[in-house]
Scaffold this active site. Structure first.
Site, mmCIF file in Angstrom:
data_model
loop_
_atom_site.group_PDB
_atom_site.id
_atom_site.type_symbol
_atom_site.label_atom_id
_atom_site.label_comp_id
_atom_site.label_asym_id
_atom_site.label_seq_id
_atom_site.Cartn_x
_atom_site.Cartn_y
_atom_site.Cartn_z
ATOM 1 C CB CYS A 1 -0.893 -0.023 1.250
ATOM 2 S SG CYS A 1 -1.741 1.537 1.566
ATOM 3 C CB CYS B 1 0.044 2.402 5.702
ATOM 4 S SG CYS B 1 -0.634 0.778 5.264
ATOM 5 C CB CYS C 1 -4.829 -0.500 2.717
ATOM 6 S SG CYS C 1 -3.567 -0.892 3.959
ATOM 7 C CB CYS D 1 -3.693 3.072 6.148
ATOM 8 S SG CYS D 1 -3.738 2.949 4.353
ATOM 9 C CB CYS E 1 -9.814 -4.110 -10.966
ATOM 10 S SG CYS E 1 -9.531 -2.983 -12.327
#
Ligand SMILES: [Zn+2]
Length: 167
Positions: free
Chosen positions: A84, A87, A133, A136, A156
């Site tokens: 991510c 984070c 995510c 976060c 996607c």
């Protein structure tokens, strides 16, 4: 939104329900729409703006979608991991990436069942499943049911929401 077998849809929504219970019924907000105190890694909007580029902020915190074929990660084929960009949580692995032809990096599963959260996307009337995510709360993209075996899923994902590290 492709038609999905109702059994798979039920399973997916069942997973959301379980996550909601486990996370304190707190998985129904995206980006900065989410109330504070839900995620392990949280920053104020001002801190996110300072940490992210404008384009990263638009996707991760405001749930925007990048232009298809705009991310270099769309063509990335090396072994490695995808974290991510908000984070650093490792959310996808190159071993699960495939060329969906859509113009967005696509994966048939996340690195583990709990690193990417899913929920019906309220911005499109709950007609698609948002992927975010789980550390976060940052918006990553969407999950569809037209992916390859063994999961049949297509995550996607906006390339700009990911940081790639070659193995
Ligand atoms: Zn994150």
């Amino acid at each position: 939104m492709p038609d999905a077998p109702s059994s798979r849809r039920a399973l997916l929504l069942g997973g959301v329900g379980l996550a909601a219970v486990a996370g304190g019924a707190a998985w129904w907000w995206a980006g900065r729409d989410r109330p504070a105190g839900l995620f392990e890694f949280e920053l104020s909007d001002a801190e996110w703006e300072a940490r992210l580029s404008e384009a990263e902020y638009a996707v991760l915190r405001l749930s925007a979608t990048e232009e298809p074929f705009s991310s270099p990660l769309n063509d990335e084929t090396r072994a490695g991991s995808y974290a991510c960009a908000g984070c650093g949580n490792v959310v996808y692995d190159a071993a699960h990436k495939f060329d969906s032809g859509t113009g967005w990096p696509s994966f048939w599963q996340a690195t583990a069942g709990d690193v990417v959260g899913v929920r019906p996307d309220p911005k499109i009337l709950g007609l698609a499943t948002e992927a975010f995510c789980a550390r976060c709360g940052g918006h990553l993209g969407h999950v569809f049911d037209d992916g390859p075996e063994p999961t049949g899923q297509r995550h996607c994902i906006n390339g700009i929401a990911l940081d790639f590290a070659a193995a």
